[in-house]
Design an enzyme around this catalytic site. Structure first.
Site, PDB file in Angstrom:
ATOM      1  N   GLU A 101       6.479   4.282  10.513  1.00 28.67           N
ATOM      2  CA  GLU A 101       6.775   5.092   9.325  1.00 28.67           C
ATOM      3  C   GLU A 101       6.273   6.505   9.547  1.00 28.67           C
ATOM      4  O   GLU A 101       5.133   6.702   9.952  1.00 28.67           O
ATOM      5  CB  GLU A 101       6.070   4.457   8.117  1.00 28.67           C
ATOM      6  CG  GLU A 101       6.426   5.098   6.812  1.00 28.67           C
ATOM      7  CD  GLU A 101       7.928   5.174   6.619  1.00 28.67           C
ATOM      8  OE1 GLU A 101       8.543   4.148   6.336  1.00 28.67           O
ATOM      9  OE2 GLU A 101       8.500   6.284   6.774  1.00 28.67           O
ATOM     10  N   VAL A 140       0.197  -3.933   6.652  1.00 27.64           N
ATOM     11  CA  VAL A 140      -1.190  -4.169   6.223  1.00 27.64           C
ATOM     12  C   VAL A 140      -2.108  -3.137   6.870  1.00 27.64           C
ATOM     13  O   VAL A 140      -1.688  -2.399   7.764  1.00 27.64           O
ATOM     14  CB  VAL A 140      -1.663  -5.595   6.597  1.00 27.64           C
ATOM     15  CG1 VAL A 140      -0.791  -6.645   5.935  1.00 27.64           C
ATOM     16  CG2 VAL A 140      -1.676  -5.798   8.104  1.00 27.64           C
ATOM     17  N   ASN A 141      -3.342  -3.098   6.426  1.00 30.48           N
ATOM     18  CA  ASN A 141      -4.254  -2.095   6.991  1.00 30.48           C
ATOM     19  C   ASN A 141      -4.698  -2.445   8.401  1.00 30.48           C
ATOM     20  O   ASN A 141      -4.816  -3.609   8.750  1.00 30.48           O
ATOM     21  CB  ASN A 141      -5.487  -1.863   6.123  1.00 30.48           C
ATOM     22  CG  ASN A 141      -5.644  -2.876   5.031  1.00 30.48           C
ATOM     23  OD1 ASN A 141      -4.927  -3.859   4.960  1.00 30.48           O
ATOM     24  ND2 ASN A 141      -6.607  -2.652   4.199  1.00 30.48           N
ATOM     25  N   GLY A 188       0.811  -1.221   0.000  1.00 29.16           N
ATOM     26  CA  GLY A 188       0.000   0.000   0.000  1.00 29.16           C
ATOM     27  C   GLY A 188       0.835   1.258   0.000  1.00 29.16           C
ATOM     28  O   GLY A 188       1.971   1.273  -0.492  1.00 29.16           O
ATOM     29  N   LEU A 227       6.517   8.884   7.029  1.00 31.91           N
ATOM     30  CA  LEU A 227       6.398   9.587   5.751  1.00 31.91           C
ATOM     31  C   LEU A 227       5.002  10.186   5.609  1.00 31.91           C
ATOM     32  O   LEU A 227       4.022   9.657   6.122  1.00 31.91           O
ATOM     33  CB  LEU A 227       6.693   8.655   4.573  1.00 31.91           C
ATOM     34  CG  LEU A 227       5.762   7.489   4.244  1.00 31.91           C
ATOM     35  CD1 LEU A 227       4.546   7.932   3.458  1.00 31.91           C
ATOM     36  CD2 LEU A 227       6.518   6.451   3.467  1.00 31.91           C
ATOM     37  N   ARG A 239      -8.613   8.835   1.646  1.00 26.86           N
ATOM     38  CA  ARG A 239      -8.995   8.230   2.915  1.00 26.86           C
ATOM     39  C   ARG A 239      -9.248   9.316   3.968  1.00 26.86           C
ATOM     40  O   ARG A 239      -8.393  10.160   4.187  1.00 26.86           O
ATOM     41  CB  ARG A 239      -7.922   7.238   3.373  1.00 26.86           C
ATOM     42  CG  ARG A 239      -7.834   6.054   2.413  1.00 26.86           C
ATOM     43  CD  ARG A 239      -6.764   5.068   2.793  1.00 26.86           C
ATOM     44  NE  ARG A 239      -5.423   5.621   2.661  1.00 26.86           N
ATOM     45  CZ  ARG A 239      -4.327   4.962   2.981  1.00 26.86           C
ATOM     46  NH1 ARG A 239      -4.402   3.740   3.476  1.00 26.86           N
ATOM     47  NH2 ARG A 239      -3.140   5.521   2.823  1.00 26.86           N
ATOM     48  N   CYS A 291      -4.196   8.362   8.768  1.00 25.31           N
ATOM     49  CA  CYS A 291      -3.564   8.197  10.084  1.00 25.31           C
ATOM     50  C   CYS A 291      -4.161   9.002  11.214  1.00 25.31           C
ATOM     51  O   CYS A 291      -4.409   8.467  12.290  1.00 25.31           O
ATOM     52  CB  CYS A 291      -2.082   8.566   9.986  1.00 25.31           C
ATOM     53  SG  CYS A 291      -1.124   7.361   9.098  1.00 25.31           S
ATOM     54  N   GLU A 315       2.174  11.561   2.782  1.00 22.05           N
ATOM     55  CA  GLU A 315       1.873  11.400   1.362  1.00 22.05           C
ATOM     56  C   GLU A 315       2.096  12.709   0.615  1.00 22.05           C
ATOM     57  O   GLU A 315       1.926  13.785   1.178  1.00 22.05           O
ATOM     58  CB  GLU A 315       0.436  10.914   1.202  1.00 22.05           C
ATOM     59  CG  GLU A 315       0.316   9.473   1.594  1.00 22.05           C
ATOM     60  CD  GLU A 315      -1.112   9.012   1.684  1.00 22.05           C
ATOM     61  OE1 GLU A 315      -1.926   9.406   0.846  1.00 22.05           O
ATOM     62  OE2 GLU A 315      -1.411   8.251   2.613  1.00 22.05           O
ATOM     63  N   LYS A 336      -5.285  15.922   0.643  1.00 21.70           N
ATOM     64  CA  LYS A 336      -4.308  17.006   0.538  1.00 21.70           C
ATOM     65  C   LYS A 336      -3.786  17.005  -0.890  1.00 21.70           C
ATOM     66  O   LYS A 336      -4.104  16.087  -1.660  1.00 21.70           O
ATOM     67  CB  LYS A 336      -3.174  16.839   1.545  1.00 21.70           C
ATOM     68  CG  LYS A 336      -2.315  15.590   1.313  1.00 21.70           C
ATOM     69  CD  LYS A 336      -1.378  15.388   2.479  1.00 21.70           C
ATOM     70  CE  LYS A 336       0.042  15.389   2.062  1.00 21.70           C
ATOM     71  NZ  LYS A 336       0.975  14.954   3.103  1.00 21.70           N
TER      72      LYS A 336
END
Ligand code: UDX
Ligand code: ADP
Length: 477
Positions: free
Chosen positions: A158, A85-86, A9, A160, A343, A273, A162, A336
């Site tokens: 993580e 995974v989600n 993902g 990061l 999401r 998130c 998007e 954004k």
């Protein structure tokens, strides 16, 4: 060395591509149950839009970077398995609407256990509640038939974001690795640290215990979201008092203790998130009896919901208290700019709010497909994070139009709502758009990116979030 990653993902794909690019001596395989997604990773139309990602993938793919659905083979061969995974919010049962649903995590753990013939390091890469590592450790050890196989679990959250994932991965502020304080735990931390040290200075690779790493991820996102809710709360006060939220943000941001980032008032934060992690944090607090602490953090989510509602009320109130059968052009649907990800995008709630009042939303986003918009507008809250959720029947869909371009979306519209801060929205020919619209024509800038004076000169009535209200809008109130 061989690395496998379960979950191709937004996190797994770019992170593994960067590891492969920077570590040509390591074979990296990204795995997913979703065949369509894997096929897309193997093509030049990647499943996610992320500036610079295609170049990184193309440089390493076929050399030491592979995308596959053959999970058992690659897991059994791997020394390190990342799990990305989600982790949706539970929609039913205990903790519904708050707790993390670890079904996919548990499924991945069972798959690792049944395919492991040698010891492995398991790395938590998706956001999970504190103490997940402990639970997963139990699932792993009880499901692996070979007693000589040992699993060492690390948490490597993580950070990061998007839209800037490649820069964030190339030059992260820090990499965090949490592990057990045992000889095997320390050895596992060292092995993962060495992978990152191929391109990241060692002082930026921080190590800590497992629970600290898990909690640091939730806390980082809670703090970032809190800044946005704080400035959004102030934006409401600005509108009432004639202050300008951008001026306030600038003034406080120059205080080095506060800093100038994450102070843009907006129609609300979105993304996979922030809300999910805060709800997780609240749930963890509640389960250990810290009700007040949970309530404190929950306010960050409430304020975000309030901001979206407030925006909808402004639109409806300004347009003479009814938007029934009025076309409203929606500029931007992604949560954004520079991503096609929707999401938890505030656009979903804003469009639903307008449609509740009878509006027809003509949505245009340069990176979001019509199919995705239809799916999002028909998906119940929290269901978006289940793989393969599909479009379902919904009364909202009757009032959704897709604009093939921004110009197309504004034709005959009474208003434009800017919900994503795409740069290209700044350069449109708003004069020509004005000509095409019903009058009075409104612009509701939910991201404060347009030139409001220029728009007013053209004839638009402008609402800019957190700015002194136009006299026209004041009269309406
Ligand atoms: C976030 C964290 O930044 C990242 O570290 C974590 O790993 C995942 O969650 P992401 O969700 O990709 O990343 O985007 P981010 O840039 O943090 O923006 C989140 C939301 O906040 C967006 O909807 C954005 O528009 C909004 N936002 C951000 C504001 O409204 N105002 C701001 O000043 C900054
Ligand atoms: P993130 O933003 O955290 O990367 P995504 O939803 O983009 O989350 O990606 C998670 C991926 O994990 C999805 O593509 C989903 O199909 C995949 N996935 C979930 N469970 C499993 C599993 N047991 N094995 C392989 N892939 C899985």
């Amino acid at each position: 060395m061989k690395i496998a990653c379960i979950g191709a993902g937004y996190v797994g794909g770019p992170t593994m591509a960067m590891i492969a690019l920077k570590c040509p001596h390591i074979e990296v395989v990204v795995l997913d149950i979703n065949e369509e997604r894997i096929n897309a990773w193997n093509s030049d139309t990647l499943p996610i839009y992320e500036p610079g990602l295609l170049e990184v993938v193309q440089a390493a793919r076929g050399r030491n970077l592979f995308f596959s659905t053959d999970t058992s083979k690659h897991i059994s061969e791997a020394d390190i398995v990342f799990v990305s995974v989600n982790t949706p919010t539970k929609t039913s049962g205990i903790g519904a609407g708050k707790a993390a649903d670890l079904t996919y995590w548990e499924g991945a753990a069972r798959m690792i256990a049944s395919n492991s013939k040698s010891s492995k390091i398991i790395v938590e890469k998706s956001t999970v509640p504190v103490k997940t590592a402990e639970a997963i450790g139990k699932v792993l050890s009880r499901n692996c038939s070979d007693p000589s196989v040992q699993f060492e679990i690390l948490s490597n959250p993580e950070f990061l974001a998007e839209g800037t994932a490649i820069q964030d991965l190339m030059k992260p502020d820090r990499v965090l690795i949490g592990g057990s304080d045992t000889p095997s735990g320390r050895a596992a931390i060292k092995a993962l640290k060495e992978v990152y040290e191929n391109w990241i200075p060692s002082e930026r690779v921080l190590t800590c215990n497992l629970w600290s790493a898990e909690l640091a991820k939730l806390t980082a996102n809670a703090f970032l979201a809190q800044r946005i809710s704080s400035i959004n709360a102030i934006s409401a006060l600005c509108e009432e008092t004639g202050a300008d939220v951008q001026q306030v943000a600038h003034a406080i941001g120059t205080d080095s203790r506060i800093g100038n980032k994450f102070l843009n008032a907006s129609v609300g934060f979105g993304g996979s998130c922030f809300q999910k992690d805060i709800l997780n944090l609240c749930y963890v607090c509640e389960t250990v009896g810290l009700k007040e602490v949970a309530e404190y953090w929950y306010q960050v989510v409430s304020m975000n919901d309030h901001q979206k509602n407030r925006f909808v009320e402004r639109v409806i109130g300004s347009m003479f208290n009814s938007v029934k059968n009025k076309k409203v052009a929606i500029f931007g649907f992604a949560f954004k700019k520079d991503t096609g990800d929707t999401r938890e995008t505030p656009a979903i709630d804003v469009c639903k709010g307008l449609i509740q009042d009878g509006a027809i939303c003509a949505i245009y986003d340069p990176e979001v497909s019509p199919e995705m918009i239809f799916r999002d507008m028909s998906t119940p809250k929290f269901e978006w994070d289940k793989p393969n959720y599909t479009k379902s029947a919904s009364r909202f869909l009757e009032n959704v139009l897709i604009g093939s371009s921004a110009e197309d979306a504004v034709k005959g519209a009474h208003a434009i709502c800017v919900l994503t801060e795409w740069d290209r929205f700044k350069d449109y020919d708003y004069k020509a758009m004005y000509e095409q619209m019903s009058k009075p024509a409104f612009v509701f800038d939910g991201r404060n990116i347009l030139d409001h004076d220029k728009l007013r000169e053209i004839g638009f009535i402008v609402y800019a979030l957190g700015k002194p209200l136009d006299p026209f809008l004041q009269k309406v109130y």
